[in-house]
Write a protein that holds these residues in place. Structure first.
Motif, PDB file in Angstrom:
ATOM      1  N   ILE A   1      30.849 -14.286   8.567  1.00 40.16           N
ATOM      2  CA  ILE A   1      31.498 -13.946   7.302  1.00 40.16           C
ATOM      3  C   ILE A   1      30.823 -12.724   6.697  1.00 40.16           C
ATOM      4  O   ILE A   1      29.603 -12.649   6.622  1.00 40.16           O
ATOM      5  N   ALA A   2      31.628 -11.768   6.270  1.00 38.35           N
ATOM      6  CA  ALA A   2      31.131 -10.590   5.571  1.00 38.35           C
ATOM      7  C   ALA A   2      31.775 -10.534   4.191  1.00 38.35           C
ATOM      8  O   ALA A   2      32.942 -10.888   4.031  1.00 38.35           O
ATOM      9  N   GLY A   3      31.019 -10.112   3.235  1.00 39.21           N
ATOM     10  CA  GLY A   3      31.551  -9.997   1.878  1.00 39.21           C
ATOM     11  C   GLY A   3      30.580  -9.271   0.982  1.00 39.21           C
ATOM     12  O   GLY A   3      29.355  -9.419   1.119  1.00 39.21           O
ATOM     13  N   ARG A   4      31.109  -8.464   0.090  1.00 40.12           N
ATOM     14  CA  ARG A   4      30.264  -7.741  -0.853  1.00 40.12           C
ATOM     15  C   ARG A   4      29.406  -8.694  -1.678  1.00 40.12           C
ATOM     16  O   ARG A   4      28.282  -8.385  -2.039  1.00 40.12           O
ATOM     17  N   GLU A   5      29.977  -9.879  -1.992  1.00 36.07           N
ATOM     18  CA  GLU A   5      29.276 -10.832  -2.836  1.00 36.07           C
ATOM     19  C   GLU A   5      28.692 -11.996  -2.028  1.00 36.07           C
ATOM     20  O   GLU A   5      28.190 -12.949  -2.607  1.00 36.07           O
ATOM     21  N   PHE A   6      28.760 -11.918  -0.707  1.00 29.89           N
ATOM     22  CA  PHE A   6      28.278 -13.027   0.117  1.00 29.89           C
ATOM     23  C   PHE A   6      26.765 -12.958   0.265  1.00 29.89           C
ATOM     24  O   PHE A   6      26.181 -11.875   0.331  1.00 29.89           O
ATOM     25  N   GLN A   7      26.123 -14.118   0.301  1.00 32.58           N
ATOM     26  CA  GLN A   7      24.676 -14.208   0.447  1.00 32.58           C
ATOM     27  C   GLN A   7      24.337 -15.197   1.557  1.00 32.58           C
ATOM     28  O   GLN A   7      25.109 -16.099   1.863  1.00 32.58           O
ATOM     29  N   GLU A   8      23.132 -15.050   2.127  1.00 35.95           N
ATOM     30  CA  GLU A   8      22.699 -15.987   3.161  1.00 35.95           C
ATOM     31  C   GLU A   8      22.653 -17.414   2.628  1.00 35.95           C
ATOM     32  O   GLU A   8      22.875 -18.368   3.374  1.00 35.95           O
ATOM     33  N   ASP A   9      22.363 -17.568   1.337  1.00 35.03           N
ATOM     34  CA  ASP A   9      22.307 -18.903   0.745  1.00 35.03           C
ATOM     35  C   ASP A   9      23.641 -19.626   0.837  1.00 35.03           C
ATOM     36  O   ASP A   9      23.694 -20.858   0.736  1.00 35.03           O
TER      37      ASP A   9
END
Length: 737
Positions: free
Chosen positions: A398-406
């Motif tokens: 998953i890729a996303g500007r607002e995505f985080q590893e958490d």
């Protein structure tokens, strides 16, 4: 930012304003000053000028004021030897150019009233390609789509692609995403509209490919349409320019695609669009403006390959993909989540102790993955005989500007219920102990493994719009590939779990719930604390905290601990109140730190089940990947069937592997020092943690004191071993009370 692009835009502003001033002067000499001007059939006058300044342009004379306003916006020419933050002057120059372009188009309507055709679609047969400014009828019909989300935004395309095939590819991709394509300007005499027509496409408002005009000035019609939508449907008042521009940035996801050489006139138009929060993505190597500021992300990005143009534009603008339909042969929805696939209905299965089935979600960079791509590495279900088994690895990037590893474990846990939403497909477990059963009925309808990827792609976009921009799914069915992925997955699981190892339950006032499994266990409410990971093993306290931030109305809700009712057993008034409500009155209370006295409820997704062994004055635990007999007289599958439906069963409790070595694991009953038996594979997996926890509890040799199936599988067989090793459980108070 680059001096060059600021210089070009400012130069373009001066050039355009001067040209239009000349055209206006000529018109004043040709026509009476009171001659009517404007766009046809609209109450919004010249909409950009009216919306931003409040000026009502009705005559040639009225054009003087906005053009003078544009002249006043022009900043000083750049002094290339002196550094300046050029974004402000660039924005002013861009706005001056946009206002001048609208005056220019008003004069075109006056001088050549037949240039534009006053209808939704062009008259291609008679060479009338350009529809010009949308009238209020079109606005009412189409503008509402930008409010209700059926049209999330528009691509303002200027110039022309290298050929008609590329033009068709880009435009059709935007159509698939429900965007409008507003077309203007030409490049070397060719336009994107003419290329679409040559490629056999239909253009016009009805196909969302709108041919505004052949010159860069006609791009102002797109901005005028956006501003009119803000006034008509957003309630913004004319002259309230700050709200108009803010509305467009936040509500209309538009951007510019510059196809061809970007000169000063295109440059000033692009700069003008930045005021609206609309970035420019170009296919030529023009200077970029990458820092954020006015636009959501970058302002100008270039050069972008044509095959990447659509995805890059969507990414830079922050537009979220909407997947309306889930194209699989089986019915899909929450109504099917609780379905079981029983033996007589079973076609094939993976996991469940029969093969390896592993799930992993990882964050990816935007450029690493392709949205919507579903990869199957290995054979599909058509190569499996009825009743057969197969290994499966589900790897989601998953890729996303607002995505985080958490957020990775939160998304990973969604795989459970999303696969369950597929009619006659059953999913149990998570991480590396998943179990999927596929029915004969699903196979008859044409179900394939790739349909799992289709579901995950669609639902991740639908349910997590804010944080997800791209999803790629890879499904492995070759044993060696699944084993390799499983090794990688386990490394990731360990890193995630380690994040809460230093936290104590006493450190927080909030625990979290998890009710994802209520479709199979209606009364089950899992409560997750820093020292008690979810019994499925997929969520720890920090994961639930992150899940609540992503989805405040989701299955992971904060629970106020409230008054401590029993510190030893781990019972809290706030938790009791929550679980009573969440279980619909079926469960009134339970204890966090005991399996003997009113333990937590258990569902079928638990990694392990612990059971009391009275003759040994201790407990045993068994993981679902161990299929043999155990000293309590029941295999894992039997234990899960007896108490995995959401009941609180004194003497038994479901838990995660990681929880075995956490500080509060059945601490009210004596903790890990009560553990007298576990399968060898589980014991070896947790060896380092058991050794460390034993030392922490004052019994450094605890690991070697715990029996496994090589010692025995009954209490009678393992008791002599425990006596020989001097297991601490034998000297503790009676476990039965």
């Amino acid at each position: 930012m680059s001096k060059l692009i600021a210089f070009a835009a400012i130069q373009g502003g001066y050039k355009v304003v001067a040209q239009v001033e000349g055209e206006l002067e000529k018109a004043l000499q040709t026509y009476d000053a009171s001659t009517k001007v404007g766009f046809p059939n609209t109450a919004y006058y010249l909409p950009v000028i009216y919306s931003l300044t409040g000026l009502k342009v009705e005559t040639i004379e009225d054009l003087k004021a906005p053009l003078a306003f544009a002249r006043g916006l022009l900043p000083p020419h750049l002094k290339l030897k002196n550094w300046l933050p050029y974004l402000g002057p660039l924005l002013d120059a861009g706005m001056a150019g946009v206002i001048a372009y609208e005056v220019k188009e008003a004069l075109r309507y006056l001088n050549d009233p037949d240039f534009y055709i006053a209808q939704e679609d062009p008259d291609v047969d008679n060479g009338k390609l350009w529809v010009g400014a949308a009238d209020d009828t079109i606005l009412r019909k189409r503008g509402v789509e930008f409010v209700d989300g059926s049209a999330p935004g528009f691509a303002a395309m200027v110039g022309a692609a290298p050929n008609k095939e590329i033009a068709k590819m880009i435009v059709e991709d935007y159509q698939k995403r429900s965007l409008y394509i507003f077309c203007a300007a030409n490049h070397n005499g060719n336009t994107i509209i003419e290329q679409c027509l040559d490629a056999g496409m239909q253009v016009g408002w009805n196909t969302r490919i709108v041919p505004f005009g052949p010159d860069i000035s006609s791009a102002v019609f797109a901005l005028g349409f956006a501003n009119r939508a803000a006034m008509a449907f957003g309630g913004v008042q004319p002259g309230d320019y700050k709200t108009i521009l803010k509305y467009n940035k936040e509500r209309v996801f538009a951007f510019v695609n510059a196809l061809g050489d970007v000169g000063t006139e295109w440059g000033v138009a692009a700069a003008g669009c930045v005021n609206w929060g609309f970035p420019t993505i170009a296919d030529t190597p023009i200077p970029e403006i990458l820092p954020t500021g006015i636009c959501t992300y970058e302002h100008v990005v270039a050069p972008v390959a044509h095959e990447d143009m659509v995805q890059k534009s969507v990414e830079v603008r922050g537009l979220k993909v909407q997947v309306a339909d889930i194209d699989i042969p089986c019915a899909f929805g929450p109504a099917y989540e609780g379905e079981r696939v029983r033996g007589a209905d079973l076609y094939a299965q993976c996991g469940g102790g029969k093969t390896q089935c592993t799930e992993l979600v990882k964050m990816a960079d935007m450029n690493e993955i392709e949205d919507g791509k579903i990869n199957l590495v290995g054979p599909d279900l058509d190569g499996i005989k009825e009743g057969g088994t197969f290994p499966l690895g589900i790897f989601v990037q998953i890729a996303g500007r607002e995505f985080q590893e958490d957020f990775e474990p939160i998304m990973e846990r969604q795989i459970h219920h999303l696969i369950n939403y597929i009619q006659t497909i059953m999913h149990i477990g998570q991480r590396d102990i998943s179990w999927i059963r596929i029915s004969k009925a699903a196979i008859e309808k044409g179900f394939t493994l790739k349909d799992i990827g289709t579901v995950l792609h669609a639902k991740f976009h639908q349910d997590f719009t804010k944080i997800v921009d791209k999803v790629e799914v890879t499904l492995y069915t070759n044993p060696e590939d699944v084993d390799k992925m499983t090794a990688t997955a386990r490394e990731n699981y360990q890193l995630r779990d380690a994040r809460v190892d230093t936290m104590k339950d006493e450190d927080v006032d909030i625990f979290y719930s998890c009710t994802l499994c209520q479709s199979f266990a209606p009364s089950h409410v899992c409560s997750v604390s820093p020292e008690r990971t979810g019994l499925c093993g997929a969520y720890n306290w920090m994961d639930c905290k992150a899940a609540y931030e992503i989805n405040p109305t989701g299955p992971n809700q904060p629970i106020e601990k409230g008054e401590v009712i029993d510190a030893k057993l781990g019972q809290f008034k706030g938790v009791n109140d929550f679980i009573y409500k969440a279980s619909r009155g079926m469960v009134t209370h339970y204890n966090f730190y005991s399996m003997v006295h009113d333990p937590m409820t258990t569902c079928g997704c638990c990694e392990c089940i612990a059971a009391m062994l009275p003759a040994c004055n201790g407990v045993m635990t068994v993981g679902r990947d161990y299929t043999g007999d155990t000293p309590c007289g029941m295999k894992f599958t039997t234990l899960a069937g007896v108490m995995g439906g959401g009941a609180s069963s004194p003497g038994f409790v479901g838990h995660s592997k990681h929880n075995i070595t956490q500080g509060k694991f059945i601490l009210g009953d004596g903790g890990l020092l009560r553990m007298v038996w576990m399968p060898k594979m589980l014991k070896e997996e947790l060896k380092d943690r058991i050794v460390a926890r034993g030392e922490e509890m004052g019994v450094p040799g605890l690991f070697d004191m715990i029996a496994d199936e090589t010692v025995g599988i009954t209490e009678e067989e393992i008791l002599p071993f425990l006596q020989e090793k001097g297991h601490p459980a034998l000297n503790m108070e009676s476990i039965v009370g």
